[in-house]
Design a protein around this motif. Structure first.
Motif, PDB file in Angstrom:
ATOM      1  N   TYR A   1      42.569  24.356  48.330  1.00  0.00           N
ATOM      2  CA  TYR A   1      41.400  25.320  48.624  1.00  0.00           C
ATOM      3  C   TYR A   1      40.901  25.863  49.953  1.00  0.00           C
ATOM      4  CZ  TYR A   1      36.627  27.272  47.696  1.00  0.00           C
ATOM      5  OH  TYR A   1      35.507  28.180  47.863  1.00  0.00           O
ATOM      6  N   LEU A   2      40.738  24.673  50.815  1.00  0.00           N
ATOM      7  CA  LEU A   2      40.473  24.738  52.301  1.00  0.00           C
ATOM      8  C   LEU A   2      41.409  25.590  52.944  1.00  0.00           C
ATOM      9  CD1 LEU A   2      38.904  21.210  52.915  1.00  0.00           C
ATOM     10  CD2 LEU A   2      37.470  23.427  52.608  1.00  0.00           C
ATOM     11  N   MET A   3      42.573  25.420  52.821  1.00  0.00           N
ATOM     12  CA  MET A   3      43.444  26.004  53.552  1.00  0.00           C
ATOM     13  C   MET A   3      43.561  27.721  53.100  1.00  0.00           C
ATOM     14  SD  MET A   3      46.806  23.592  54.049  1.00  0.00           S
ATOM     15  CE  MET A   3      47.455  23.815  52.894  1.00  0.00           C
ATOM     16  N   SER A   4      43.478  27.894  51.626  1.00  0.00           N
ATOM     17  CA  SER A   4      43.665  29.186  51.150  1.00  0.00           C
ATOM     18  C   SER A   4      42.416  29.687  51.531  1.00  0.00           C
ATOM     19  CB  SER A   4      43.943  29.067  49.758  1.00  0.00           C
ATOM     20  OG  SER A   4      42.662  28.625  48.962  1.00  0.00           O
ATOM     21  N   HIS A   5      41.250  29.426  51.814  1.00  0.00           N
ATOM     22  CA  HIS A   5      40.134  30.205  52.203  1.00  0.00           C
ATOM     23  C   HIS A   5      39.992  30.099  53.727  1.00  0.00           C
ATOM     24  CE1 HIS A   5      39.601  29.986  47.912  1.00  0.00           C
ATOM     25  NE2 HIS A   5      38.824  31.160  47.915  1.00  0.00           N
ATOM     26  N   ARG A   6      40.578  29.580  54.290  1.00  0.00           N
ATOM     27  CA  ARG A   6      40.655  29.044  55.829  1.00  0.00           C
ATOM     28  C   ARG A   6      39.320  28.454  56.378  1.00  0.00           C
ATOM     29  NH1 ARG A   6      43.796  35.027  56.539  1.00  0.00           N
ATOM     30  NH2 ARG A   6      45.792  34.005  56.620  1.00  0.00           N
TER      31      ARG A   6
ATOM     32  N   LEU B   1      34.158  22.462  39.759  1.00  0.00           N
ATOM     33  CA  LEU B   1      33.118  22.917  40.025  1.00  0.00           C
ATOM     34  C   LEU B   1      33.458  23.031  41.668  1.00  0.00           C
ATOM     35  CD1 LEU B   1      30.416  21.971  37.800  1.00  0.00           C
ATOM     36  CD2 LEU B   1      31.809  23.894  37.848  1.00  0.00           C
ATOM     37  N   ILE B   2      33.030  24.210  42.121  1.00  0.00           N
ATOM     38  CA  ILE B   2      33.277  24.013  43.712  1.00  0.00           C
ATOM     39  C   ILE B   2      31.574  24.914  44.039  1.00  0.00           C
ATOM     40  CG2 ILE B   2      33.887  24.973  46.097  1.00  0.00           C
ATOM     41  CD1 ILE B   2      36.557  25.207  44.529  1.00  0.00           C
ATOM     42  N   MET B   3      30.846  23.862  44.728  1.00  0.00           N
ATOM     43  CA  MET B   3      29.566  24.174  45.054  1.00  0.00           C
ATOM     44  C   MET B   3      28.889  24.062  46.557  1.00  0.00           C
ATOM     45  SD  MET B   3      27.641  23.099  41.460  1.00  0.00           S
ATOM     46  CE  MET B   3      26.455  24.213  41.432  1.00  0.00           C
ATOM     47  N   GLN B   4      27.742  24.542  46.991  1.00  0.00           N
ATOM     48  CA  GLN B   4      27.529  24.258  48.149  1.00  0.00           C
ATOM     49  C   GLN B   4      26.073  23.770  48.179  1.00  0.00           C
ATOM     50  OE1 GLN B   4      27.604  27.760  50.542  1.00  0.00           O
ATOM     51  NE2 GLN B   4      26.950  26.760  52.515  1.00  0.00           N
ATOM     52  N   ASP B   5      25.859  22.378  49.074  1.00  0.00           N
ATOM     53  CA  ASP B   5      24.827  21.706  49.081  1.00  0.00           C
ATOM     54  C   ASP B   5      24.351  21.622  50.647  1.00  0.00           C
ATOM     55  OD1 ASP B   5      22.432  20.169  48.845  1.00  0.00           O
ATOM     56  OD2 ASP B   5      24.057  18.374  48.505  1.00  0.00           O
TER      57      ASP B   5
ATOM     58  N   GLY C   1      32.189  28.809  42.564  1.00  0.00           N
ATOM     59  CA  GLY C   1      33.446  28.797  41.919  1.00  0.00           C
ATOM     60  C   GLY C   1      33.635  27.611  40.929  1.00  0.00           C
ATOM     61  N   SER C   2      34.401  27.951  39.745  1.00  0.00           N
ATOM     62  CA  SER C   2      34.719  27.000  39.069  1.00  0.00           C
ATOM     63  C   SER C   2      36.304  26.975  38.462  1.00  0.00           C
ATOM     64  CB  SER C   2      33.852  27.049  37.651  1.00  0.00           C
ATOM     65  OG  SER C   2      34.053  28.312  37.210  1.00  0.00           O
ATOM     66  N   ASN C   3      36.821  26.010  38.143  1.00  0.00           N
ATOM     67  CA  ASN C   3      38.023  25.737  37.470  1.00  0.00           C
ATOM     68  C   ASN C   3      39.194  26.470  38.317  1.00  0.00           C
ATOM     69  OD1 ASN C   3      36.212  26.587  34.889  1.00  0.00           O
ATOM     70  ND2 ASN C   3      37.885  24.590  34.550  1.00  0.00           N
ATOM     71  N   TYR C   4      39.135  25.920  39.761  1.00  0.00           N
ATOM     72  CA  TYR C   4      40.152  26.353  40.801  1.00  0.00           C
ATOM     73  C   TYR C   4      41.433  25.784  40.558  1.00  0.00           C
ATOM     74  CZ  TYR C   4      42.463  26.928  45.386  1.00  0.00           C
ATOM     75  OH  TYR C   4      43.175  27.273  46.201  1.00  0.00           O
ATOM     76  N   HIS C   5      42.588  26.445  40.535  1.00  0.00           N
ATOM     77  CA  HIS C   5      43.691  25.660  39.974  1.00  0.00           C
ATOM     78  C   HIS C   5      45.032  26.104  41.213  1.00  0.00           C
ATOM     79  CE1 HIS C   5      43.238  25.396  35.550  1.00  0.00           C
ATOM     80  NE2 HIS C   5      42.342  26.179  35.721  1.00  0.00           N
ATOM     81  N   CYS C   6      45.532  25.130  41.211  1.00  0.00           N
ATOM     82  CA  CYS C   6      46.774  25.074  42.267  1.00  0.00           C
ATOM     83  C   CYS C   6      47.689  24.024  41.743  1.00  0.00           C
ATOM     84  CB  CYS C   6      46.303  24.849  43.632  1.00  0.00           C
ATOM     85  SG  CYS C   6      45.862  22.925  44.166  1.00  0.00           S
ATOM     86  N   ARG C   7      48.999  24.108  42.385  1.00  0.00           N
ATOM     87  CA  ARG C   7      50.095  23.141  42.348  1.00  0.00           C
ATOM     88  C   ARG C   7      49.414  21.699  41.714  1.00  0.00           C
ATOM     89  NH1 ARG C   7      55.796  24.453  44.379  1.00  0.00           N
ATOM     90  NH2 ARG C   7      56.321  22.598  43.047  1.00  0.00           N
ATOM     91  N   ALA C   8      48.624  21.076  42.696  1.00  0.00           N
ATOM     92  CA  ALA C   8      48.263  20.076  42.850  1.00  0.00           C
ATOM     93  C   ALA C   8      47.054  19.579  41.521  1.00  0.00           C
ATOM     94  CB  ALA C   8      47.592  19.552  44.037  1.00  0.00           C
TER      95      ALA C   8
ATOM     96  N   ILE D   1      41.882  15.428  45.997  1.00  0.00           N
ATOM     97  CA  ILE D   1      41.947  15.769  47.350  1.00  0.00           C
ATOM     98  C   ILE D   1      43.104  16.587  47.728  1.00  0.00           C
ATOM     99  CG2 ILE D   1      42.563  14.456  49.609  1.00  0.00           C
ATOM    100  CD1 ILE D   1      40.965  12.141  48.308  1.00  0.00           C
ATOM    101  N   ARG D   2      44.098  16.395  47.129  1.00  0.00           N
ATOM    102  CA  ARG D   2      45.095  17.597  47.400  1.00  0.00           C
ATOM    103  C   ARG D   2      44.740  19.098  47.192  1.00  0.00           C
ATOM    104  NH1 ARG D   2      48.576  13.260  45.494  1.00  0.00           N
ATOM    105  NH2 ARG D   2      48.645  14.407  43.542  1.00  0.00           N
ATOM    106  N   CYS D   3      44.177  19.078  45.782  1.00  0.00           N
ATOM    107  CA  CYS D   3      43.685  20.194  45.351  1.00  0.00           C
ATOM    108  C   CYS D   3      42.443  21.020  46.396  1.00  0.00           C
ATOM    109  CB  CYS D   3      43.095  20.304  43.950  1.00  0.00           C
ATOM    110  SG  CYS D   3      43.118  21.970  43.179  1.00  0.00           S
ATOM    111  N   ALA D   4      41.807  20.145  46.800  1.00  0.00           N
ATOM    112  CA  ALA D   4      40.518  20.389  47.775  1.00  0.00           C
ATOM    113  C   ALA D   4      41.060  20.970  48.966  1.00  0.00           C
ATOM    114  CB  ALA D   4      39.534  19.393  48.050  1.00  0.00           C
TER     115      ALA D   4
END
Length: 126
Positions: A89-94, A46-50, A34-41, A83-86
Motif C-alpha cells: 500500500y505504501l509503495m503503491s501510494h508513494r 481498514l486504513i485510517m488516519q490518526d 479506505g477499506s478492503n485493500y487487496h494485493c497479492r500479500a 505488514i507485507r500488504c501495508a
C-alpha cells in the motif's frame, strides 16, 4: 444452504462488521481513508488516519469467547501478511518515507463488544 451461499453470507456479515468497526473508530477520532485493500500479500480491512499516523486495522470477530478473544486470533503469520500488504500500500501510494504507520486490531466479540488494541504489533521498519 450450500457452501457457496454460506460463504457469500459470511462475507456480507464480515463487511458489515468492518463498516461497524470503521464507524466506531471514526467516533474515536480516526479518519477513514479506505477499506478492503487487496494485493497479492493479502488484505487490509481498514486504513485510517490518526493525526499524522497512517493506521492499518485488522478487524476480527468471534461469536463467542469460548475459543479466545477476537484479538488473540491475529497470529504472527497474519501479522507478517498484514505488514507485507501495508508495504505494498505504501509503495503503491508513494508514501514509504512520508508518514509514520502503526497496526491496530479491532476485536468484535459477543454482543458486538469492541476491543481496540492500538499499536498491536511492530511497526513497519524504516
Amino acid at each position: 444452504m450450500d457452501e457457496r451461499s454460506r460463504g457469500g453470507e459470511n462475507r456480507l456479515k464480515g463487511l458489515a462488521l468492518e463498516q461497524q468497526g470503521g464507524r466506531y473508530l471514526s467516533a474515536h477520532g480516526l479518519r477513514m481513508l479506505g477499506s478492503n485493500y487487496h494485493c497479492r500479500a493479502g488484505e487490509i480491512d481498514l486504513i485510517m488516519q490518526d493525526g499524522d499516523t497512517l493506521v492499518f486495522i485488522e478487524v476480527r470477530f468471534r461469536r463467542s469467547g469460548l475459543r479466545g478473544s477476537p484479538v488473540e486470533t491475529v497470529t504472527p503469520a497474519k501479522q507478517r501478511k498484514l505488514i507485507r500488504c501495508a508495504r505494498h500500500y505504501l509503495m503503491s501510494h508513494r508514501l514509504q518515507d512520508a508518514v509514520p504507520c502503526r497496526f491496530d486490531v479491532l476485536g468484535i466479540g459477543p454482543g458486538n463488544r469492541m476491543t481496540w488494541i492500538r499499536n498491536a504489533f511492530s511497526q513497519l521498519p524504516v
